[in-house]
Motif scaffolding. Structure first.
Motif, PDB file in Angstrom:
ATOM      1  N   LEU A 169       0.815  -1.216   0.000  1.00 58.26           N
ATOM      2  CA  LEU A 169       0.000   0.000   0.000  1.00 58.26           C
ATOM      3  C   LEU A 169       0.853   1.272   0.000  1.00 58.26           C
ATOM      4  N   CYS A 170       0.442   2.233  -0.845  1.00 59.44           N
ATOM      5  CA  CYS A 170       1.075   3.545  -0.926  1.00 59.44           C
ATOM      6  C   CYS A 170       0.054   4.615  -0.546  1.00 59.44           C
ATOM      7  N   PRO A 171       0.506   5.793  -0.102  1.00 59.41           N
ATOM      8  CA  PRO A 171      -0.443   6.858   0.270  1.00 59.41           C
ATOM      9  C   PRO A 171      -1.405   7.227  -0.842  1.00 59.41           C
ATOM     10  N   GLY A 172      -0.956   7.122  -2.092  1.00 60.68           N
ATOM     11  CA  GLY A 172      -1.811   7.480  -3.208  1.00 60.68           C
ATOM     12  C   GLY A 172      -3.029   6.588  -3.361  1.00 60.68           C
ATOM     13  N   ALA A 173      -3.041   5.426  -2.704  1.00 65.10           N
ATOM     14  CA  ALA A 173      -4.167   4.494  -2.808  1.00 65.10           C
ATOM     15  C   ALA A 173      -5.210   4.725  -1.722  1.00 65.10           C
ATOM     16  N   ILE A 174      -5.004   5.719  -0.870  1.00 62.71           N
ATOM     17  CA  ILE A 174      -5.918   5.986   0.238  1.00 62.71           C
ATOM     18  C   ILE A 174      -6.630   7.312   0.016  1.00 62.71           C
ATOM     19  N   LEU A 207       0.784   8.383  11.308  1.00 62.95           N
ATOM     20  CA  LEU A 207       1.982   7.646  10.906  1.00 62.95           C
ATOM     21  C   LEU A 207       2.726   8.383   9.802  1.00 62.95           C
ATOM     22  N   LEU A 208       1.988   8.900   8.823  1.00 60.60           N
ATOM     23  CA  LEU A 208       2.616   9.593   7.708  1.00 60.60           C
ATOM     24  C   LEU A 208       3.184  10.956   8.133  1.00 60.60           C
ATOM     25  N   GLU A 209       2.645  11.527   9.207  1.00 60.07           N
ATOM     26  CA  GLU A 209       3.221  12.771   9.733  1.00 60.07           C
ATOM     27  C   GLU A 209       4.586  12.506  10.353  1.00 60.07           C
ATOM     28  N   ARG A 210       4.705  11.374  11.037  1.00 57.68           N
ATOM     29  CA  ARG A 210       5.977  11.022  11.671  1.00 57.68           C
ATOM     30  C   ARG A 210       6.965  10.418  10.682  1.00 57.68           C
ATOM     31  N   GLN A 211       6.433   9.770   9.668  1.00 58.73           N
ATOM     32  CA  GLN A 211       7.295   9.109   8.671  1.00 58.73           C
ATOM     33  C   GLN A 211       6.727   9.385   7.278  1.00 58.73           C
ATOM     34  N   PRO A 212       6.963  10.574   6.723  1.00 59.07           N
ATOM     35  CA  PRO A 212       6.373  10.954   5.431  1.00 59.07           C
ATOM     36  C   PRO A 212       6.809  10.020   4.309  1.00 59.07           C
ATOM     37  N   ALA A 214       6.197   9.448  -0.106  1.00 59.73           N
ATOM     38  CA  ALA A 214       5.671   9.980  -1.360  1.00 59.73           C
ATOM     39  C   ALA A 214       4.425   9.188  -1.754  1.00 59.73           C
ATOM     40  N   PRO A 215       3.557   9.752  -2.603  1.00 57.80           N
ATOM     41  CA  PRO A 215       2.318   9.056  -2.986  1.00 57.80           C
ATOM     42  C   PRO A 215       2.524   7.661  -3.564  1.00 57.80           C
ATOM     43  N   ASP A 216       3.689   7.431  -4.187  1.00 57.66           N
ATOM     44  CA  ASP A 216       3.945   6.125  -4.791  1.00 57.66           C
ATOM     45  C   ASP A 216       4.947   5.285  -3.998  1.00 57.66           C
ATOM     46  N   GLU A 217       5.262   5.696  -2.772  1.00 57.25           N
ATOM     47  CA  GLU A 217       6.165   4.929  -1.911  1.00 57.25           C
ATOM     48  C   GLU A 217       5.361   4.095  -0.919  1.00 57.25           C
ATOM     49  N   ARG A 218       5.870   2.929  -0.591  1.00 56.81           N
ATOM     50  CA  ARG A 218       5.163   2.069   0.356  1.00 56.81           C
ATOM     51  C   ARG A 218       5.143   2.702   1.744  1.00 56.81           C
ATOM     52  N   ILE A 219       4.005   2.547   2.398  1.00 49.90           N
ATOM     53  CA  ILE A 219       3.821   3.164   3.709  1.00 49.90           C
ATOM     54  C   ILE A 219       4.581   2.415   4.786  1.00 49.90           C
ATOM     55  N   PHE A 220       4.504   1.104   4.766  1.00 52.08           N
ATOM     56  CA  PHE A 220       5.047   0.293   5.856  1.00 52.08           C
ATOM     57  C   PHE A 220       6.477  -0.135   5.520  1.00 52.08           C
ATOM     58  N   VAL A 221       7.438   0.472   6.211  1.00 55.09           N
ATOM     59  CA  VAL A 221       8.854   0.215   5.960  1.00 55.09           C
ATOM     60  C   VAL A 221       9.534  -0.150   7.273  1.00 55.09           C
ATOM     61  N   ASN A 222      10.717  -0.744   7.160  1.00 55.73           N
ATOM     62  CA  ASN A 222      11.477  -1.083   8.366  1.00 55.73           C
ATOM     63  C   ASN A 222      12.329   0.102   8.813  1.00 55.73           C
TER      64      ASN A 222
END
Length: 334
Positions: A169-174, A207-212, A214-222
């Motif tokens: 999932l990427c931010p652009g899909a929400i 979550l995206l405020e703490r860990q921005p 891009a619209p096409d980048e995966r949200i959940f990262v290590n």
């Protein structure tokens, strides 16, 4: 003139031309098929006493495939489901070869007749609402990793997404404005839209405020910024379940995986009275039979249905089938 050994070229064409280009298979399907063929080629090479490079198509006979499947199930202690997935990858290749080069159609037909193995169908392991709450309470949301895990598990329960669907999932899909929803891409790259609770969207925004991203980048990262893997999620979830089991003992009796949240979503939707066809669309099932499996698993729904039926009134009159002696006599002759 044909090459001395056309097998490598056929295998390359299967993956590059047919699977990737013509079938547009997902990267996960391609990797799964690749792993199967790696294992099969090494298995055949070891049995023949030669290297993988010397294997011909004739070496991958139906008898060798059966031996490999037995090894995959018993030698490697795999499940029947895994064994059937291996067979599906092998069948797909030989189906391709039968169309590509009819010279090998007899061998292909033998492999294609190897049947899938039936396995017992168990009721899906799902979580009760209290168990979901207990697990969601475990991540330490003061840390970025704890917040990430809490958001991911909340999303799994809200959307009923498969673990890889959520990890891709990427931010652009929400959609972050009402009506809230998420766009998921499931098996076969099928797209579906699932509604989101405002609470889930609020968690995602934090979550995206703490860990921005891009619209096409995966949200959940290590911690290194790399996309999170399913194995990492399973590892963290096991720790959360063990901690939650201290206050919710019923979790000790369950094998909880990320897919358990998907099961929980389905069963709770059934219990809420949502139409089964809506649930099928929600989960992205191809067959309604798959969705009906969840309706059968919900004990509370069965209990309510039983209460509506009521207890039969007592009476001295025997049942109709007992009164019909001629019918019983006829049945005895069958």
């Amino acid at each position: 003139m044909k090459a001395t050994n056309p097998f490598p070229e056929l295998l390359r064409a299967f993956f590059q031309e047919w699977l990737a280009e013509q079938r547009s298979a997902s990267i996960h399907t391609i990797k799964s098929y690749r792993d199967t063929w790696r294992m099969l080629l090494r298995f055949v090479a070891e049995r023949n006493g030669g290297g993988v490079a010397r294997i011909t198509l004739a070496d991958v006979s139906a008898s060798e495939v059966r031996a490999f499947l037995t090894h995959a199930e018993h030698g490697r202690k795999g499940t029947i489901g895994t064994r059937n997935c291996r067979l599906a990858a092998i069948r797909s290749f030989f189906s391709f070869v039968a169309d590509k080069d009819p010279e090998y159609i007899a061998q292909c037909a033998e492999v294609l007749t190897i049947p899938l193995k039936r396995k017992p169908t168990a009721a899906p392991c799902y979580l009760e609402p209290g168990e979901v709450e207990a697990i969601l309470a475990q991540p330490d949301r003061s840390t970025i990793e704890g917040m990430r895990d809490h958001v991911l598990l909340s999303l799994l329960y809200n959307s009923g997404a498969r673990i890889q669907e959520a990890l891709d999932l990427c931010p652009g899909a929400i959609r972050f404005e009402a009506p809230y929803y998420v766009r998921l891409y499931g098996k076969g790259r099928k797209e579906r839209i699932c509604p989101l609770w405002p609470e889930t969207v609020a968690l995602m925004k934090k979550l995206l405020e703490r860990q921005p991203r891009a619209p096409d980048e995966r949200i959940f990262v290590n911690r290194y910024g790399e996309p999170l893997g399913a194995s990492g999620v399973r590892f963290k979830l096991a720790a959360y379940v063990a901690a939650a089991a201290k206050t919710t003992p019923s979790l000790r009796l369950k094998h909880v995986t990320p897919h358990s949240f998907r099961h929980a979503t389905a069963v709770h939707l059934v219990a809420a009275g949502v139409d089964i066809t809506v649930i099928r669309s929600w989960l992205g099932h191809v067959s309604l039979d798959t969705t009906n499996h969840y309706a059968q698993a919900n004990l509370e729904t069965k209990r309510k249905a039983l209460e509506q039926v009521g207890v039969p009134a007592e009476g001295n009159r025997p049942a109709r089938w007992k009164r019909d002696a001629d019918l019983l006599a006829w049945l005895d002759t069958l």
